[in-house]
Design an enzyme around this catalytic site. Sequence first.
Site, mmCIF file in Angstrom:
data_model
loop_
_atom_site.group_PDB
_atom_site.id
_atom_site.type_symbol
_atom_site.label_atom_id
_atom_site.label_comp_id
_atom_site.label_asym_id
_atom_site.label_seq_id
_atom_site.Cartn_x
_atom_site.Cartn_y
_atom_site.Cartn_z
ATOM 1 N N THR A 1 61.420 63.229 30.598
ATOM 2 C CA THR A 1 62.270 62.989 29.427
ATOM 3 C C THR A 1 61.958 61.602 28.881
ATOM 4 O OG1 THR A 1 64.060 64.401 30.230
ATOM 5 C CG2 THR A 1 64.630 62.780 28.561
ATOM 6 N N PHE B 1 63.087 58.469 26.836
ATOM 7 C CA PHE B 1 64.298 57.778 26.414
ATOM 8 C C PHE B 1 63.934 56.633 25.465
ATOM 9 C CE2 PHE B 1 65.774 59.901 30.175
ATOM 10 C CZ PHE B 1 67.130 60.125 29.969
#
Length: 743
Positions: A270, A272
């Site tokens: 992921t 960020f």
Amino acid sequence: MSESPSRYFPSRSKGSNSILLPKGALSEIRSVIESTSQPQQSSILSSSSLSAISSSSKTSNGLAPLRGGATQTSAPATSSSAPKPIRVAFQGEAGAYSEKSLRELLGPNVIAVPRPNFESCYRAVASNECDYALMPIENSLGGSIHENYDLMLRYDLTIVAEHDFRVRHCLLTKPGLDVSKIKYAISHSQALSQCDNYLRARGITPKATYDTAGSAKMISKALKGEAFGREMPEGCTPENTAAIASDLAGQTFGLECKEEGIEDDDSNFTRFLLLGRRGVVQHLNKKIPCKTSLVFTLPNTAGALYKSLACFSLRDIDMSKIESRPMSAALLNYLRFKSAVTYSKEATSSQRYGKDLPRFRYLFYLDILSSELDEGVQNALHHLREQSDYCRVLGSYPAKSRLVGPVAEAVEALNLANEGKPSIGDLRLQKLPSDDDEARQLKIGLIGYGSFGNYLSQHLSQHKVRCIDTLDKSKEAEENNVEYYPNFDMTNFLQGLDVVIITVPMIELEETLESLPIDKLRNKLVVEVCPLNVYPRTVLTRMLPSDADILCTNPMFSPAINAGEQAGKSLDGLPFVYEKVRIRDTSRADCFLSTFERARAQMVEMASEDHDAYVADAEFVTHLTGRLLDRNLLPVTPVSSREYAALCDLAELTGNDTFDLFYGMFKFNDRAKTLLDKMRDNLASVERKLAAKEAYLAASAEMKNSERQKLLAECKMLLREMAKSSASIPSSAPAPIEDKPSS
């Protein structure tokens, strides 16, 4: 109150729905208008970059205000003083993957602030309650998180860093539980799907909950017999259930990690983004790999995207990502406004008012592997802005989890200050001051309960609302769960109120205030909702006691505007203009305004003079036009054009408002009579043009008829002359040829 031409404006300091477009939109409006007569400035740096560069020499000693009157230094403290704490907001429960990513990027000494949703993270940073927010923007398996793309436009925050986080799911249970006894696994649906093969192989039934770390919290609370633990899915108990979450969640809630890395695909990452109020572009150099993220729109023409990307490829600027998203209605309205003030008077109506904009318009998000300050990028952005109606740099920042500038210095100062000290566990702040504002219930009184007062009370349902009116409005009030007071009971009505909203027509404002027991308004927030603000502000400041707070507002929405949207409940993108004229209790005022902010209204803080300058003429002309279009001029028809439908909508919107409202727009607008004269002149001009056109066509027809008669007469004369000439020629037969005798 009807809606005026919508556009982007800056939000109040509390953060909220700043809409997203270059903050400081009042100055933007002026610059757009002035650009029609003045050359544009050569600088193309983003507003955040310019402010960061201009303030870089001041940050070492500057103080930034915090809520509640505290202050924070805007740069790391010196060694002689304790470093300032860094508050970083993230979405989810304590121990969520977002917090684990936060710890990887910023270390263990920053204060993590869990928030219930993405938007509350943005709001916490915009309101100075937190220094940064760490937001997930895309996942290698699940794709982009579109809500955060949209929120980056809604709030004027800047990207200062990025971090690629490896997601490793863990199987968490109560301490000592035998793995063979696990029947159920609870977690977020996405986490469960990513561990599907693992769960199937062990015969574990997945059950979805609201959050990964929240699932671990459920088991922990159930072990302690607390109420939150009873919210576990049916059949699940701490003795037969495991949670799928991060190892940090297990440590936070006292659970045992039975197995780590249970996901089916080990390529689960992921990305960020760390968002702050100031950019770090001035701290980048050629030795630091960096990225620049930007968003732009393009005209609906063939090859537009190809040409925009060529701005970068022709300059050998590498791109790492591009994605498109449908734009919001608010941004679309901004582009219409920009078209109206940019195109010349000779342009078509569709060009000037953006009517040729397609129903679906798209934004393009682009990441490039260069700094915004690079000469090539500057030229590329110049080139792109020539093609784009809207272009905004979201941030220029170091790539690959690097930190630079104030955030790097602050983190380093915290690490040095805590070096060698025993760990005190994960630092978290579970509650922010604004949380009290959201939970706070105000006692609000509406003076006047007409159609708009009735409509307004529906959006104040979280508070205790009462109303008073000269007419019996008890039935209408009861339908909205509002307490009704008769007009003679004004003293009891005002008793104990926090906020008094005056919803009477503007021409009755002064008379209404004179009838009130002024002493009962002390220490209360008095709010007016008139379509103009200068006159009400003058009246309120003159007549109210000095210890009464004053808030001038113009909620630019009405029941008619939202008739088709869930009974008028949606305010998404509709402007709510206000000025804090005199506010002593800021918490109360913020609590009142946050009611509309959470309903996604476009919060616009604007001085009354600016408001009237921008809105007064437009509102008056809008209502005047609507009132000229009565039912006799707009008959019902089964087939109609879009233009005719728009006229019908305008007539309906303005017809729902009282004539007193319209008269107030006329009486307290110095230019109203001039606008009326202009309307008459325009109507007379149209009549003259119609008469001139009619006379021209009649004269042309007569002239054509006269020429036709003349031509016929000439033809007849010519025929007569030809006949006469034929008769005057003598007829002569050829002489016979005589035969000559042969010799």
